[in-house]
Structure formats: C-alpha cells, structure tokens
Design an enzyme around this catalytic site. Sequence first.
Site, short mmCIF file in Angstrom:
data_model
loop_
_atom_site.label_atom_id
_atom_site.label_comp_id
_atom_site.label_asym_id
_atom_site.label_seq_id
_atom_site.Cartn_x
_atom_site.Cartn_y
_atom_site.Cartn_z
N ARG A 106 1.04 -1.30 0.27
CA ARG A 106 -0.06 0.03 -0.24
C ARG A 106 1.47 0.89 0.21
NH1 ARG A 106 -2.85 -3.31 3.66
NH2 ARG A 106 -4.60 -4.22 2.67
N LYS B 23 2.29 11.55 -9.88
CA LYS B 23 1.30 10.89 -10.98
C LYS B 23 2.10 9.84 -11.23
CE LYS B 23 -2.16 13.49 -13.35
NZ LYS B 23 -2.13 14.61 -14.83
N GLU C 210 7.56 19.83 -23.57
CA GLU C 210 6.85 20.00 -22.37
C GLU C 210 6.74 21.02 -21.56
OE1 GLU C 210 4.14 18.24 -21.06
OE2 GLU C 210 4.52 16.50 -21.79
N LYS D 10 5.70 23.54 -12.97
CA LYS D 10 4.37 21.67 -12.19
C LYS D 10 4.61 22.46 -11.04
CE LYS D 10 4.05 17.63 -12.63
NZ LYS D 10 4.25 16.81 -13.83
N GLU E 253 -5.28 16.33 -8.64
CA GLU E 253 -5.93 17.04 -10.08
C GLU E 253 -7.38 17.64 -10.15
OE1 GLU E 253 -5.86 15.42 -14.14
OE2 GLU E 253 -3.71 15.85 -13.24
N ARG F 89 -4.11 21.91 -11.21
CA ARG F 89 -3.62 21.19 -11.68
C ARG F 89 -3.95 20.16 -12.98
NH1 ARG F 89 -0.47 16.27 -8.69
NH2 ARG F 89 0.67 15.43 -10.33
N ASN G 285 -2.29 19.73 -18.20
CA ASN G 285 -2.27 18.62 -19.54
C ASN G 285 -2.97 19.49 -20.64
OD1 ASN G 285 -2.80 15.94 -18.25
ND2 ASN G 285 -4.40 17.28 -17.10
N HIS H 20 -3.11 17.55 -23.74
CA HIS H 20 -2.24 16.01 -23.81
C HIS H 20 -3.90 15.09 -24.22
CE1 HIS H 20 0.53 16.93 -21.72
NE2 HIS H 20 0.64 16.15 -21.03
N HIS I 102 -3.21 12.43 -26.17
CA HIS I 102 -3.17 11.28 -26.07
C HIS I 102 -4.08 10.02 -26.83
CE1 HIS I 102 -1.96 11.84 -21.42
NE2 HIS I 102 -1.17 12.20 -21.85
N HIS J 57 5.46 10.38 -27.12
CA HIS J 57 4.69 11.21 -26.43
C HIS J 57 4.32 12.67 -26.19
CE1 HIS J 57 1.89 12.43 -22.72
NE2 HIS J 57 3.07 13.57 -22.22
#
Length: 369
Positions: A127, A149, A191, A233, A243, A247, A251, A254, A258, A275
């Site tokens: 965990r 993330k 980025e 960031k 997020e 936040r 993206n 993205h 994506h 990417h």
Amino acid sequence: MVAREPRRLDVESPRGAYAIHVGAGLLADGRQLAEAIRGRHVLIATDANVARIQLPVLEASLRRLRPDLVIAVHCMPPGEAEKTLGRWQEAVAALAKLGATRDATVVALGGGVVGDLAGFAAATWMRGIDVVQVPTTLLAMVDSSVGGKTGVDLPAGKNLVGAFHPPAAVIADTAALSTLPARELRAGLAEVVKYGAIFDATFLDWLDDRAEALLAGDPEATAEAVLRSCRYKADVVARDPFERGDRALLNFGHTFGHAIETEQGYTGATGGLVHGEAVAVGMVLAARLSTALGRAAQADADRLLALLQRFGLPTRVPAGLDPSALLARMRLDKKADAAGLRFVLWDGAGRGVIVRDVPESAVMAVLAG
C-alpha cells in the site's frame, strides 16, 4: 563527472515535502540519491537502453555510499507499449523476490515509462513504499517525475490505471541528456514549451531566444529550462495534488495528444509519434480550438506553432488517422466527465484555462483541418 553546485527545489505534497535536485553529474556523485533512501532494500527499475549507460554509474554510487543496502535490479524492455499491467506485475514480483519491507525504496531510473510504471509499483507494494525518481530524459525531468502521477496504459487509453504517489526525491542529472537521441531531446522540449503556453508568455520568449542552445544541449540553458519547468509544475501541484482543479492545466495539448498515441497503438518511435511529439501536435490543436471558440487570437496560435517548428517538432495530425476515431478516444480520456468533453485551452499565450462542454462539432472541425 562530479556534481557541482546542484540546484534544489522543494515541493510540497500530501506525503510530505520532497526535493528536486538538478545538475550535471548527480548520478556519479550519488549523495542526494543515497540520502533519499530510508531503509535497507532497494529495487532499481530501469529499461534495457538506460541500463547499458546509466545503471553501472548509479549502482556503483549506491554501493560506495551505502554498503548496507540490499540492491536488486529490475530491467524491462523500452517503449510506451511496455507500460502495461503485465509489466507492473513483473515489477511487484521483483519487490517480492527482494523481500522488500515497508521502508524499501524503488529507484526509477529512466524516462517517463519507467517512472510511471515503477512509481505505480511503489504505490501499490504494501500500500505504498518510497520511490525516488531518477529521470534520464528531458521529458521526464520536466514533467512525469514531478508531482506523483503514476500508472499504466490500457488498450482503451493512456494512464487509465494508476495512483497519485509523490516521490521521496527527484534526482535530475542533466549530464544524462547528452546520451539522448536528438528526437528524444526535441520531444522533451515540447513539455517545456507547455509551461510557457499555460503559465508564462515571457517563458516562451526565453525559449525562443535560447532555441539553438537548448537544441545543442547547452548545460546552463538546459539546467535553467529544467528548473523553471519544475518550478511551474511544483507550484500548481502544491495547490492541487490530486488534480481536482488547476493541476488539470498541465494537460494542455494532452487530450489531443493522448488520443493520437492511443489510436496509433503506442507505437512511438517504431512507427508513430512519441509522447512529446504527440503533445506538440495536441498543443497546436488546442490553440486552434481556442481561436475557433473565440477565446484567443490567431496570432497566439501562430506564435506557438512557429516555436514548436523551430524545435523540430511535428505540428500536424499524422496522416491516416480518422478524426472521428480520435474523438472517440477523447470521450474516454481521464479529463472527460459526466458533462462531456473537458479541454485545457488558453485565453492567449500564458493564460491556460479549463473549458467544459466543448462542442464536439468544433473539435471535429479542428481535427479535420
């Protein structure tokens, strides 16, 4: 090379503050990495490409500075297509074989794929154990290694299974960038451009002024670009660690990007866009959508297009991709919600904005254009 005066940035997170260290020679020096490891068990997760160049340096530093450590190495094949539940299962199996305890550390040595997958393994083993991110690509240094993330891809979409799991530290050795293919360096710059697009138009000017130096791998320009990007960031992640608000601005580009990656089957360097390249195309499309919706001037979109092209990045949807298929991918994107498509757009350079209920007809028109 021995690290000299590395720069440090402290980031707040729900698991406590952590440091981002940026400088040349940090792997050979090893001090920041050794200090970030609490327990006795360490699993170094990497890929076959990075292992040949960086693993011997990192492992030697740890054994020199922390002879008490029990170290194992988990090496996976390179490429976005390997960021799967199957590879995650192999990583946690490696932790089991190591006998990793609750104070064990996963060291993620590699690009964004390794960082995401190794971070997810750390998030789920018992965990949650520590992960130290050691990014070896520009893209990972300025984006995926910061903020916590983690996750893996599914055939239905990118990063659909994952967890928020902030690192114990980030060690960004800029000397590692000298080993990157030119294409990977350019992809990382996409980025970097993103931060100027959504937060600070003057950073776009800074990048434009130093484009040649950044493409040539100039150490000072590169370190400054990494540090500035991490600061942008870190600021937004501290405000919104899970997020649920601002936040999502990170993206920008993205949702489109994506969709392109998923529709191409994550083929990346072997036949599609990697990417950062997909994000570059996505940012251009997001800027055009902003103009079409009356949110921003065409001149802002043109400025972004010109900067991305100066960095040698693609700016058009790859041939052969069906706009309706890309739209279908976007409907399953994590940024969509019950109300419909949600996009990160802008009100002009440096002014990112989250926009809900974007008409699908406008999205289709941008994709088809």
